[in-house]
Design a protein around this motif. Structure first.
Motif, short mmCIF file in Angstrom:
data_model
loop_
_atom_site.label_atom_id
_atom_site.label_comp_id
_atom_site.label_asym_id
_atom_site.label_seq_id
_atom_site.Cartn_x
_atom_site.Cartn_y
_atom_site.Cartn_z
N ASP A 24 -2.34 -1.58 -1.13
CA ASP A 24 -3.32 -1.08 -0.16
C ASP A 24 -3.41 0.44 -0.32
O ASP A 24 -2.43 1.14 -0.10
CB ASP A 24 -2.87 -1.43 1.26
N PRO A 25 -4.58 0.97 -0.69
CA PRO A 25 -4.70 2.41 -0.91
C PRO A 25 -4.51 3.25 0.35
O PRO A 25 -4.29 4.46 0.26
CB PRO A 25 -6.12 2.57 -1.46
N ASP A 26 -4.57 2.62 1.51
CA ASP A 26 -4.38 3.37 2.76
C ASP A 26 -2.91 3.48 3.16
O ASP A 26 -2.57 4.18 4.12
CB ASP A 26 -5.16 2.71 3.90
N LEU A 27 -2.04 2.79 2.43
CA LEU A 27 -0.61 2.84 2.71
C LEU A 27 0.08 3.86 1.80
O LEU A 27 -0.47 4.24 0.77
CB LEU A 27 0.02 1.46 2.50
N THR A 36 -0.51 8.82 0.80
CA THR A 36 -1.17 7.53 0.71
C THR A 36 -1.71 7.30 -0.70
O THR A 36 -1.82 8.23 -1.50
CB THR A 36 -2.34 7.45 1.69
N VAL A 38 -4.78 6.60 -1.47
CA VAL A 38 -6.04 7.32 -1.61
C VAL A 38 -5.80 8.76 -2.00
O VAL A 38 -6.39 9.29 -2.95
CB VAL A 38 -6.86 7.25 -0.30
N ARG A 39 -4.90 9.43 -1.27
CA ARG A 39 -4.61 10.83 -1.56
C ARG A 39 -3.95 10.98 -2.93
O ARG A 39 -4.24 11.93 -3.67
CB ARG A 39 -3.70 11.42 -0.47
N CYS A 40 -3.10 10.06 -3.30
CA CYS A 40 -2.46 10.10 -4.62
C CYS A 40 -3.50 10.02 -5.72
O CYS A 40 -3.44 10.75 -6.72
CB CYS A 40 -1.45 8.95 -4.74
N GLU A 42 -6.65 10.91 -5.51
CA GLU A 42 -7.41 12.16 -5.51
C GLU A 42 -6.63 13.26 -6.24
O GLU A 42 -7.21 14.03 -7.03
CB GLU A 42 -7.71 12.59 -4.08
N LEU A 325 -2.26 0.19 -7.59
CA LEU A 325 -3.51 0.87 -7.28
C LEU A 325 -4.32 1.22 -8.52
O LEU A 325 -5.45 1.72 -8.41
CB LEU A 325 -3.22 2.14 -6.48
#
Length: 387
Positions: A24-27, A36, A38-40, A42, A325
């Protein structure tokens, strides 16, 4: 086209990774971390861009289209430091802060290509480069709160303390300031810089001011790759030499999650307490000190290969793959696509206008007309006007 060793290693290491189950990209990418998926992802994009700027700089130098190839490879973990800060926090950066600069550019809402172009214009010595106008390759931008530093190693540490002091003094006196009232100043530098008098001056001034009750919101970030050009730094020196009155944080600067968490704690301490702190990141230096450096003359192949094994770009790729991910093939294809894009952009920047005369170089730096100097100088005004 010949590839750099870091490129070959990246392809081999990422190709050998084993994907984890879909995540889960939000975890968080790692249990207990604040980073998270997502941040990773980015920040991986930022780290990749910084790495490819170094590759482009080497190629440009080989074609006589670039003139300054000191790079950020191995220090890409500083992207996580930028992520822990705000786009309005003033930054005085280490000369290996390529990933920080690209992350800050993205934080300010700019397209990825804009940050890349800024740096490539500096490498090409283009007059269109946003901070030095072709005079020097330096990280800085007036709209990114990135204050340029000089080439004099560690000279920006006292300046960073001055900015932090000014932020608090303006707030206390109710004066206007270009910085938010709760801003944090970040100042990056290398382990060898820690031995310079200017560095000691900056650290001691911040610590002394804080001890006397002044508020000095400065985060010193030492990116410790263990080398000062060809001179080794003892492994325990940075921790021992840091000022004892500064709050100390540390992390493996090649581990994005660990760096992000440590940077987040350090920034929170400085912002909440308005007190200075010291963040120690252990990094590696890949591709030598600069483009002209023959690293094998003073390091063994075993040492160089050991640093490659800690490559922060590979380790961030591993975080993404093992967290389910990203797939290895996907990241390798992305590397090639982005590489082509950055090299094309580099060729475009190499064709942009350059300064062509001494007069053009000096025009905005040193006006020779005494009347022009006097007109812009506060000290030239009569006392009654200054009052």
């Amino acid at each position: 086209m010949v590839r750099e060793a870091v490129e070959t290693h990246f392809a081999e290491a990422v190709g050998a990774l084993t994907p984890g189950p879909a995540g889960d990209p939000d975890l968080p990418v790692r249990p207990g971390s604040g980073l998270t998926g997502v941040r990773c992802g980015e920040l991986f994009a930022v780290q990749l861009g910084s790495r490819l700027l170094d590759v482009a700089a080497r190629l440009m130098r080989g074609r006589d289209e670039g003139f300054y190839t000191i790079g950020s490879s191995g220090h890409e973990g500083n992207a996580a430091v930028a992520a822990a800060l705000r786009a309005t926090d003033p930054a005085l950066l280490h000369y290996r802060s390529g990933a920080f600069y690209l992350a800050r550019s993205a934080q300010a809402g700019r397209l990825a290509e804009e940050g890349l172009r800024d740096v490539l214009l500096g490498i090409a010595a283009s007059a269109e480069e946003p901070i030095a106008g072709g005079r020097h390759k330096v990280f800085g931008h007036p709209r990114l709160a990135v204050i340029p530093q000089t080439s004099t190693i560690a000279s920006h540490l006292p300046r960073a303390v001055g900015v932090g002091f000014a932020i608090e003094r303006a707030r206390t006196l109710g004066l206007p300031s270009p910085w938010p009232r709760d801003a944090v100043v970040v100042c990056g530098f290398g382990d060898a810089s820690l031995n310079h008098a200017s560095a000691l001056t900056g650290l001691n001034t911040a610590a002394y001011g804080s001890h006397r009750g002044l508020q000095v919101p400065v985060l010193f970030v030492c990116e410790d790759n263990g080398l000062g050009i060809s001179v080794r730094t003892p492994r325990d020196w940075v921790e021992r030499a840091r000022h004892p009155a500064l709050e100390y944080f540390h992390a493996d600067g090649c581990d994005l999650a660990e760096t992000y968490d440590a940077a987040t704690r350090a920034v929170r301490h400085v912002r909440d307490n308005r007190a200075p702190a010291f963040l120690h990141l252990r990094t590696v230096r890949l591709m030598g000190h600069a483009g002209s450096d023959v690293e094998i003359a003073y390091r063994t192949r075993k040492e160089i290969e050991a640093d490659l094994e800690r490559d922060p770009l590979v380790r961030t790729a591993r975080l993404l793959v093992e967290a389910g991910l990203a797939q290895p093939d996907e990241l390798l294809a992305r590397y090639e696509t982005e590489r082509d894009h950055v090299l094309k952009l580099a060729m475009e920047c190499a064709r942009r206008p350059r300064l062509s005369s001494a007069e053009e170089v000096m025009a905005p730096l040193a006006p020779r007309d005494p009347r022009a100097v006097a007109a812009g100088a506060l000290w030239a005004a009569p006392a009654r006007e200054r009052d």
